[in-house]
Design a protein around this motif. Structure first.
Motif, mmCIF file in Angstrom:
data_model
loop_
_atom_site.group_PDB
_atom_site.id
_atom_site.type_symbol
_atom_site.label_atom_id
_atom_site.label_comp_id
_atom_site.label_asym_id
_atom_site.label_seq_id
_atom_site.Cartn_x
_atom_site.Cartn_y
_atom_site.Cartn_z
ATOM 1 N N LEU A 66 1.028 -1.285 -0.309
ATOM 2 C CA LEU A 66 0.126 -0.212 0.303
ATOM 3 C C LEU A 66 1.301 0.936 -0.481
ATOM 4 O O LEU A 66 1.626 1.737 0.929
ATOM 5 N N ILE A 67 0.826 2.293 -0.872
ATOM 6 C CA ILE A 67 1.636 3.251 -0.691
ATOM 7 C C ILE A 67 0.781 4.501 -0.663
ATOM 8 O O ILE A 67 -0.351 5.121 -1.447
ATOM 9 N N GLU A 68 1.049 5.300 -0.168
ATOM 10 C CA GLU A 68 0.377 6.396 0.229
ATOM 11 C C GLU A 68 1.133 7.772 -0.523
ATOM 12 O O GLU A 68 2.560 7.854 0.634
ATOM 13 N N TYR A 69 1.669 9.085 -1.073
ATOM 14 C CA TYR A 69 2.160 9.733 -1.149
ATOM 15 C C TYR A 69 1.481 11.142 -1.047
ATOM 16 O O TYR A 69 -0.258 11.402 -1.343
ATOM 17 N N LEU A 70 1.442 12.065 0.007
ATOM 18 C CA LEU A 70 1.243 13.686 0.149
ATOM 19 C C LEU A 70 1.387 14.046 -0.861
ATOM 20 O O LEU A 70 3.045 14.481 -0.846
ATOM 21 N N CYS A 71 0.634 14.568 -1.666
ATOM 22 C CA CYS A 71 0.659 16.292 -2.100
ATOM 23 C C CYS A 71 1.063 17.267 -1.026
ATOM 24 O O CYS A 71 0.374 17.622 -0.304
ATOM 25 N N ARG A 72 2.093 18.188 -1.933
ATOM 26 C CA ARG A 72 2.420 19.178 -1.329
ATOM 27 C C ARG A 72 1.640 20.504 -2.045
ATOM 28 O O ARG A 72 0.989 20.640 -3.062
#
Length: 72
Positions: A66-72
């Motif tokens: 599972l991958i979570e990427y927080l956009c800025r």
């Protein structure tokens, strides 16, 4: 800095309040939000990527990721 209208205390007009947490729209608000979400991910078994600090991954025994990427 001044006390807001309607919240001035008699005899203490020179005193102001110190904020205990960041508010939306302030310069430190994104940092406070990131610290909170990072704590949540780490507590729930996610690992933070060493080269991209906004990328979190969590692996399962079955080989699923599972991958979570927080956009800025």
């Amino acid at each position: 800095m001044q006390q807001p209208t309607g919240f001035v205390k008699e005899g203490e007009e020179e005193k102001v309040y110190k904020l205990k947490k960041a508010l939306y729209g302030l310069k430190q608000a994104p940092r406070a939000w990131y610290n909170k979400i990072e704590t949540y991910f780490v507590r729930n078994g996610f690992d933070r990527c060493l080269c991209e600090h906004t990328l979190f991954t969590k692996s399962k025994e079955e080989g699923k990721i599972l991958i979570e990427y927080l956009c800025r």
